[in-house]
Design a protein around this motif. Structure first.
Motif, PDB file in Angstrom:
ATOM      1  N   PHE A  16       0.821  -1.222   0.000  1.00  0.00           N
ATOM      2  CA  PHE A  16       0.000   0.000   0.000  1.00  0.00           C
ATOM      3  C   PHE A  16       0.854   1.270   0.000  1.00  0.00           C
ATOM      4  O   PHE A  16       0.437   2.300  -0.529  1.00  0.00           O
ATOM      5  N   SER A  17       2.064   1.192   0.561  1.00  0.00           N
ATOM      6  CA  SER A  17       2.951   2.362   0.536  1.00  0.00           C
ATOM      7  C   SER A  17       3.383   2.676  -0.885  1.00  0.00           C
ATOM      8  O   SER A  17       3.568   3.844  -1.251  1.00  0.00           O
ATOM      9  N   LEU A  48       1.406   5.080  -2.835  1.00  0.00           N
ATOM     10  CA  LEU A  48       1.484   6.491  -2.427  1.00  0.00           C
ATOM     11  C   LEU A  48       2.728   7.136  -3.046  1.00  0.00           C
ATOM     12  O   LEU A  48       3.681   6.436  -3.387  1.00  0.00           O
ATOM     13  N   PRO A  49       2.750   8.473  -3.155  1.00  0.00           N
ATOM     14  CA  PRO A  49       3.962   9.117  -3.684  1.00  0.00           C
ATOM     15  C   PRO A  49       5.153   8.887  -2.748  1.00  0.00           C
ATOM     16  O   PRO A  49       5.033   9.115  -1.543  1.00  0.00           O
ATOM     17  N   GLY A  71       8.115  11.603   0.156  1.00  0.00           N
ATOM     18  CA  GLY A  71       6.668  11.614  -0.030  1.00  0.00           C
ATOM     19  C   GLY A  71       5.971  10.857   1.088  1.00  0.00           C
ATOM     20  O   GLY A  71       6.626  10.303   1.991  1.00  0.00           O
ATOM     21  N   SER A  72       4.628  10.791   0.983  1.00  0.00           N
ATOM     22  CA  SER A  72       3.832  10.159   2.049  1.00  0.00           C
ATOM     23  C   SER A  72       4.154   8.676   2.236  1.00  0.00           C
ATOM     24  O   SER A  72       3.984   8.133   3.325  1.00  0.00           O
ATOM     25  N   PRO A 100       6.260   4.806   5.703  1.00  0.00           N
ATOM     26  CA  PRO A 100       5.623   3.500   5.904  1.00  0.00           C
ATOM     27  C   PRO A 100       6.270   2.389   5.092  1.00  0.00           C
ATOM     28  O   PRO A 100       6.294   1.229   5.537  1.00  0.00           O
TER      29      PRO A 100
END
Lengths: 146, 506
Positions: free
Chosen positions: A17-18, A21-22, A30-31, A35
């Motif tokens: 899932f990470s 994300l960017p 990035g976000s 994680p």
């Protein structure tokens, strides 16, 4: 071993899932970067733990297994909490609290039953007065409208 | 800030702490804390978490005065069950069981309980004095800390906590990483982008840490008790009478040294990461046994084995407020919950807290003096009253605690989803206990996660993406080297042991 596998899968899910994300760059992370790093770390740690368990189980082969314990009460307890949570909004706090206490005391085998009934009644009533009337906490009113 | 300045501010703090409202909440915190300590299982973490919703209508100072009172009050109350029924009210009271219960079996429960209260009072008072004089200069020093120093300090804290919680280091580290991962749910603290919310609006604010705390520590404890045999669930206790409570002059003389040593040791331990009260009580017990002329009395009702650890316990609990207030970094789970409560009330602890919120800081510190005095009064003559709660069989008490968890959690946000999270964390916490995984690193990581991430990303921004920044700054380097030491020393010791074993066998 089940816990180690579950944690490895959790780490893998975090990585998966990470990556959606960017990630950015190290200079401007990035976000997803933090994680992602955590997911990789969790996978590594849980793999180490699984390896440790495998080695330990090999050296302790033939050792006596754990004493089987009764989980029945625990499951029933969790079931009552889950049912109360699910019905809280429609049944309302006062009635839910009464039934909740009565059910839990029945599971624990409180005797005489009249005592569970009285304790449930008094505690539910007192909690209602304390939380709803005195502390003004908006707990669900439910069918009774209380 | 000089000594005189600290005194002046403390006097101002007494002005804040002695308003009727704050006195009331201090008393309430002390009473609830004592009850939480007396009840086996319901420790200070669950106690504080459960009471956070009740503070929503209060200003931050009154709220923290009450919640802090629950923390140190639980330390006082925890000794009661250790002495009376050999069951520690909270983990820090484990050492008190050893000699305290033996004293009770010899008919000396009263003096043991009284010396616990006196020792806790003296040590608590000394530790608060330390807090008064040490916190301001430390805060000034911490102003020089930048993101890399904070990042390294937090990493150090996680590793030390994971290393000293008693379980497997690997398991504790995994729990810390899981806590950090849960902490990433919600809005990204730097960019504001949603993460792992899967379109759920209720997840935008992140996972409610109160739900995790109540689940892992409150619900899991109840479930752990539920499966115990009926005999334990129906256990009641004989409570000493009021006139049996007073220690003799000899008891007091015997305990004074142990109390003072325990206070010093506890204060020092409270300043470093880890479950400070647990380590401090163990250290104090071992110290007293080592220096005693009659070490053989320990384990058979030695009064110094009760007074020393209880003093250390309280001193550690009070000094644990220093890293929380000064660095904004809690080194133990109860202070992690207090950090969450401070943030809920709009206060961001750190080096600037004393300057930005002087009323709160000095008011809370002054309230600790008052709270300790209240607790001494509560715990000396009223111990039998509090111990009466142990007459209620657990079969009745457990459902009541469960209802309180449910109601307390719902009243935080009025979200049903929080109840489900709490329930899930309760089941998880129960399984974690079965598989010997520690909940404390997870909770600490959950609270500190966003701070850690921000410090990490800011550090990389400052260094233009170079990890060298963590090694190039002396304070950061010291923390990282200490972290490495904490990770490698147990490994090296294990290697030495395993390589030594075959040689011995041969």
């Amino acid at each position: 071993m089940a816990a180690a596998v579950a944690l490895f899968l959790l780490g893998a899910a975090a990585v998966f899932f990470s990556l959606q994300l960017p990630l950015g760059t190290l200079r401007a992370a990035g976000s997803g970067l933090f994680p992602l790093a955590l997911g990789v770390l969790l996978m590594g740690l849980s793999a180490c733990h699984a390896a440790q368990l495998l080695l330990a189980s090999r050296s302790a082969a033939g050792a006596a297994g754990e004493r089987p314990e009764s989980y029945r009460r625990v499951l029933l307890f969790l079931g009552v909490v889950a049912a109360t949570t699910a019905l809280l909004t429609s049944v309302g706090f006062l009635l839910s609290a009464f039934c909740f206490l009565l059910a839990l005391m029945e599971i624990l085998g409180v005797r005489p039953r009249l005592m569970s009934l009285l304790v449930s009644l008094v505690t539910a009533g007192f909690s209602y007065l304390l939380f709803v009337r005195w502390l003004q906490i908006p707990l669900p009113k439910g069918w009774l409208g209380l | 800030m000089d000594v005189l300045g600290s005194f002046q501010h403390l006097l101002g703090g007494f002005g804040v702490a002695t308003t009727m409202q704050n006195l009331f909440y201090c008393l309430a915190g002390a009473i609830v804390g004592t009850l939480v300590g007396v009840l086996p299982g319901l420790g200070p973490i669950a106690g504080i978490a459960l009471l956070i919703p009740a503070t929503f209508g209060l200003n931050a100072t009154s709220a923290i005065i009450m919640l802090a009172g629950i923390y140190y009050g639980a330390m006082y109350g925890g000794s009661t069950t250790s002495i009376l029924i050999n069951v520690p009210g909270e983990t820090a009271s484990v050492m008190t069981c050893i000699d305290g219960y033996q004293m009770a079996r010899q008919g000396r429960a009263g003096p043991a309980l009284a010396l616990c209260a006196i020792g806790s009072f003296v040590a608590g008072g000394l530790a608060i004095l330390g807090l008064v004089f040490l916190a301001p200069p430390l805060a000034e020093a911490a102003l020089a800390f930048g993101p890399p120093e904070f990042f390294s300090l937090m990493v150090f804290g996680f590793v030390v906590l994971s290393n000293v919680t008693g379980g497997s280091l690997l398991k504790s580290l995994m729990m810390a990483v899981v806590g950090l991962l849960i902490g990433t749910i919600g809005l990204d603290p730097v960019s504001g982008n949603p993460r792992f919310t899967f379109g759920q609006v209720s997840l935008l604010g992140g996972i409610e840490f109160v739900a995790v705390a109540i689940g892992l520590f409150g619900i899991a404890e109840v479930l752990d008790n539920v499966e115990k045999p009926d005999a334990i669930l129906e256990q009641r206790v004989l409570v000493p009478r009021f006139r049996e409570l007073y220690p003799t002059l000899h008891d007091l003389r015997e305990s004074l040294g142990a109390i003072l040593r325990g206070a010093g040791l506890g204060f020092g331990v409270g300043l470093v990461p880890g479950p400070a009260p647990v380590i401090a009580t163990y250290g104090s017990y071992m110290l007293e046994k080592r220096i005693s002329k009659h070490p053989e009395e320990f384990g058979h009702g030695a009064i110094r084995g009760v007074a020393g650890p209880e003093a250390a316990n309280n001193a550690a609990c009070q000094s644990a407020f220093i890293p929380l207030f000064v660095l904004g970094i809690p080194f133990a789970p109860p202070t992690a919950i207090l950090l969450g409560a401070l943030m809920i009330h709009g206060v961001n602890p750190g080096p600037n807290m004393i300057a930005e919120h002087p009323d709160l800081f000095w008011g809370v510190v002054a309230s600790m003096f008052i709270g300790n005095a209240i607790l001494l009064l509560l715990n000396l003559p009223f111990v039998p009253l509090f111990a009466n709660i142990l007459r209620i069989p657990k079969k009745i008490l457990l459902p009541l605690v469960m209802l309180f968890c449910l109601t307390g959690m719902y009243s935080v946000n009025n979200f049903l989803v929080d109840l489900w999270v709490m329930l899930g964390c309760g089941a998880l916490g129960y399984l974690m206990r079965k598989w010997a995984y520690e909940g404390a690193p997870l909770l600490l990581a959950l609270v500190l996660g966003p701070k850690l991430e921000v410090a990490f990303r800011q550090s990389l921004m400052i260094s233009h993406g170079s990890f060298g920044i963590f090694l190039g700054r002396p304070v950061s380097l010291v923390f990282l080297l200490a972290t490495l030491g904490f990770l490698l020393v147990p490994l090296a010791m294990r290697l030495v042991r395993t390589s030594g074993a075959p040689r011995r066998a041969a």
